[in-house]
Write a protein that holds these residues in place. Structure first.
Motif, PDB file in Angstrom:
ATOM      1  N   ASP A  27      60.843 -23.513  59.399  1.00 45.11           N
ATOM      2  CA  ASP A  27      62.096 -22.939  59.202  1.00 45.11           C
ATOM      3  C   ASP A  27      63.209 -23.818  59.643  1.00 45.11           C
ATOM      4  O   ASP A  27      63.158 -24.361  60.701  1.00 45.11           O
ATOM      5  CB  ASP A  27      62.177 -21.344  59.938  1.00 45.11           C
ATOM      6  N   ASP A  28      64.090 -23.803  58.761  1.00 52.42           N
ATOM      7  CA  ASP A  28      65.388 -24.913  59.197  1.00 52.42           C
ATOM      8  C   ASP A  28      66.188 -24.169  60.516  1.00 52.42           C
ATOM      9  O   ASP A  28      66.536 -24.752  61.380  1.00 52.42           O
ATOM     10  CB  ASP A  28      66.398 -24.950  58.041  1.00 52.42           C
ATOM     11  N   ARG A  29      66.147 -23.105  60.637  1.00 51.04           N
ATOM     12  CA  ARG A  29      66.599 -22.336  61.565  1.00 51.04           C
ATOM     13  C   ARG A  29      65.991 -21.162  62.274  1.00 51.04           C
ATOM     14  O   ARG A  29      66.032 -19.975  62.140  1.00 51.04           O
ATOM     15  CB  ARG A  29      68.056 -21.737  61.146  1.00 51.04           C
ATOM     16  N   PRO A  30      64.927 -21.428  63.113  1.00 57.47           N
ATOM     17  CA  PRO A  30      63.986 -20.763  63.375  1.00 57.47           C
ATOM     18  C   PRO A  30      64.697 -19.311  64.444  1.00 57.47           C
ATOM     19  O   PRO A  30      65.379 -19.818  65.227  1.00 57.47           O
ATOM     20  CB  PRO A  30      62.852 -21.336  64.187  1.00 57.47           C
ATOM     21  N   GLN A  31      64.486 -18.229  64.233  1.00 61.70           N
ATOM     22  CA  GLN A  31      65.085 -17.162  64.984  1.00 61.70           C
ATOM     23  C   GLN A  31      64.020 -16.692  65.901  1.00 61.70           C
ATOM     24  O   GLN A  31      64.345 -15.788  66.891  1.00 61.70           O
ATOM     25  CB  GLN A  31      65.580 -15.894  64.123  1.00 61.70           C
ATOM     26  N   ALA A  32      62.782 -17.084  65.840  1.00 54.44           N
ATOM     27  CA  ALA A  32      61.904 -16.235  66.866  1.00 54.44           C
ATOM     28  C   ALA A  32      60.557 -17.731  66.934  1.00 54.44           C
ATOM     29  O   ALA A  32      60.495 -18.528  66.281  1.00 54.44           O
ATOM     30  CB  ALA A  32      61.085 -15.099  66.116  1.00 54.44           C
ATOM     31  N   ASP A  33      59.588 -17.407  68.054  1.00 48.19           N
ATOM     32  CA  ASP A  33      58.733 -18.217  68.142  1.00 48.19           C
ATOM     33  C   ASP A  33      57.576 -17.996  67.115  1.00 48.19           C
ATOM     34  O   ASP A  33      56.725 -18.976  66.993  1.00 48.19           O
ATOM     35  CB  ASP A  33      58.457 -18.179  69.626  1.00 48.19           C
ATOM     36  N   THR A  34      57.284 -16.936  66.881  1.00 50.94           N
ATOM     37  CA  THR A  34      56.181 -16.444  65.966  1.00 50.94           C
ATOM     38  C   THR A  34      56.431 -15.560  64.878  1.00 50.94           C
ATOM     39  O   THR A  34      57.539 -14.610  65.053  1.00 50.94           O
ATOM     40  CB  THR A  34      54.925 -15.868  66.754  1.00 50.94           C
ATOM     41  N   LEU A  35      55.769 -15.531  64.001  1.00 51.48           N
ATOM     42  CA  LEU A  35      55.867 -14.331  62.908  1.00 51.48           C
ATOM     43  C   LEU A  35      54.633 -14.119  62.325  1.00 51.48           C
ATOM     44  O   LEU A  35      53.712 -14.736  62.016  1.00 51.48           O
ATOM     45  CB  LEU A  35      56.701 -15.132  61.484  1.00 51.48           C
ATOM     46  N   LEU A  36      54.060 -12.570  62.499  1.00 52.24           N
ATOM     47  CA  LEU A  36      52.870 -12.192  62.466  1.00 52.24           C
ATOM     48  C   LEU A  36      51.824 -12.942  63.015  1.00 52.24           C
ATOM     49  O   LEU A  36      50.632 -13.417  62.522  1.00 52.24           O
ATOM     50  CB  LEU A  36      52.407 -12.072  60.975  1.00 52.24           C
ATOM     51  N   HIS A  37      52.186 -13.267  64.571  1.00 52.49           N
ATOM     52  CA  HIS A  37      51.393 -14.198  65.466  1.00 52.49           C
ATOM     53  C   HIS A  37      51.292 -15.594  64.890  1.00 52.49           C
ATOM     54  O   HIS A  37      50.456 -16.403  65.364  1.00 52.49           O
ATOM     55  CB  HIS A  37      50.025 -13.609  65.441  1.00 52.49           C
ATOM     56  N   ILE A  38      51.855 -15.890  63.836  1.00 54.34           N
ATOM     57  CA  ILE A  38      51.651 -17.319  63.403  1.00 54.34           C
ATOM     58  C   ILE A  38      52.976 -18.134  64.221  1.00 54.34           C
ATOM     59  O   ILE A  38      54.040 -17.760  64.076  1.00 54.34           O
ATOM     60  CB  ILE A  38      52.045 -17.585  61.916  1.00 54.34           C
ATOM     61  N   PRO A  39      52.688 -19.252  64.732  1.00 51.42           N
ATOM     62  CA  PRO A  39      53.637 -19.947  65.272  1.00 51.42           C
ATOM     63  C   PRO A  39      54.782 -20.328  64.202  1.00 51.42           C
ATOM     64  O   PRO A  39      54.495 -20.959  63.206  1.00 51.42           O
ATOM     65  CB  PRO A  39      53.038 -21.484  65.807  1.00 51.42           C
ATOM     66  N   VAL A  40      56.191 -20.354  64.824  1.00 48.56           N
ATOM     67  CA  VAL A  40      57.361 -20.751  63.869  1.00 48.56           C
ATOM     68  C   VAL A  40      57.941 -22.001  64.501  1.00 48.56           C
ATOM     69  O   VAL A  40      58.329 -22.137  65.516  1.00 48.56           O
ATOM     70  CB  VAL A  40      58.309 -19.705  63.935  1.00 48.56           C
ATOM     71  N   HIS A  41      58.022 -23.226  63.858  1.00 49.85           N
ATOM     72  CA  HIS A  41      58.574 -24.218  64.298  1.00 49.85           C
ATOM     73  C   HIS A  41      59.733 -24.768  63.371  1.00 49.85           C
ATOM     74  O   HIS A  41      59.868 -24.678  61.886  1.00 49.85           O
ATOM     75  CB  HIS A  41      57.479 -25.505  63.976  1.00 49.85           C
ATOM     76  N   ALA A  42      60.586 -25.494  64.041  1.00 45.26           N
ATOM     77  CA  ALA A  42      61.690 -25.948  63.363  1.00 45.26           C
ATOM     78  C   ALA A  42      61.161 -27.157  62.205  1.00 45.26           C
ATOM     79  O   ALA A  42      60.365 -27.973  62.567  1.00 45.26           O
ATOM     80  CB  ALA A  42      62.613 -26.774  64.147  1.00 45.26           C
ATOM     81  N   THR A  43      61.850 -27.119  61.100  1.00 44.15           N
ATOM     82  CA  THR A  43      61.359 -27.947  60.044  1.00 44.15           C
ATOM     83  C   THR A  43      61.371 -29.519  60.333  1.00 44.15           C
ATOM     84  O   THR A  43      60.675 -30.563  60.084  1.00 44.15           O
ATOM     85  CB  THR A  43      62.169 -27.893  58.803  1.00 44.15           C
ATOM     86  N   ALA A  44      62.362 -29.738  61.180  1.00 39.59           N
ATOM     87  CA  ALA A  44      62.705 -31.344  61.658  1.00 39.59           C
ATOM     88  C   ALA A  44      61.333 -31.701  62.760  1.00 39.59           C
ATOM     89  O   ALA A  44      61.151 -32.918  62.585  1.00 39.59           O
ATOM     90  CB  ALA A  44      64.000 -31.255  62.435  1.00 39.59           C
TER      91      ALA A  44
END
Length: 210
Positions: free
Chosen positions: A33-50
């Motif tokens: 995600d370009d502007r991640p608002q959380a570290d996980t979503l449905l227990h999946i890691p969320v990382h900055a696109t960059a």
């Protein structure tokens, strides 16, 4: 190297797409995600696109509800794409669905229908026989297309809308919620009501990808 699966977009729509992908027993490496608002979503890691470094084996699905933004992401990145189909969707074996498309729960797609790339068939919509949906189309929840309907690139059919048989809808059209479409719709038109009527036109320049 093993294939890794990624979802692009961590919004509410991304949550639904992630749920479908997980229900299909696909292990997701991360959500970008370009502007991640959380570290996980449905227990999946969320990382900055960059932070992402691409490899040829990686597979993506774009979980962004906006048709025009989805197109820009696809055209600005050299991703390979997979499709996500909810287990409760009813898809004819004689229908064709292309890469990047998401089919949500309780959707019906009947024989002879062709669904393009990076479309969204939202919860409970019905796409009858011999329809043709071009790329980046979004059919909203509980909308229904009768047989032999054509929908141009980037158009959105609003929640609960109905389209009678043999109608042609142009590109980047907006069909409002609950609208009943009984005649062809030109490119960029915004249509509302029962029967549907054109109230304005979308700006063609808004949909150009530089």
């Amino acid at each position: 190297m093993n294939t890794q699966y990624y979802i692009f977009g961590a919004s509410g729509h991304g949550k639904v797409v992630a749920d479908i992908v997980l229900s299909a027993k696909i292990q997701v490496t991360a959500i970008l995600d370009d502007r991640p608002q959380a570290d996980t979503l449905l227990h999946i890691p969320v990382h900055a696109t960059a932070s992402y470094t691409s490899t040829p084996e990686d597979q993506f699905i774009i979980a962004i509800g906006s048709n025009e933004v989805r197109k820009k992401v696809v055209e600005q990145n050299e991703f390979s794409f997979f499709k996500a189909i909810a287990p409760t969707a009813s898809i004819s074996s004689f229908a064709e669905i292309e890469e990047g498309t998401v089919v949500m729960p309780q959707v019906v797609v009947n024989a002879g229908t062709q669904i393009g790339k990076h479309c969204i068939l939202n919860s409970g919509c019905v796409v009858e026989h011999d329809c043709v949906l071009e790329d980046y189309v979004h059919i909203s929840p509980n909308a229904a297309l009768a047989g032999h309907v054509s929908v141009g690139e980037g158009s959105q059919i609003g929640i609960g809308a109905s389209v009678i048989q043999c109608i042609t809808i142009g590109k980047w059209v907006t069909i409002g919620a609950g609208t009943v479409v009984i005649k062809d719709v030109p490119d960029y038109a915004v249509v509302v009501g029962n029967p549907g009527r054109i109230i304005k036109y979308n700006d063609p320049d808004f949909y150009r990808v530089d």
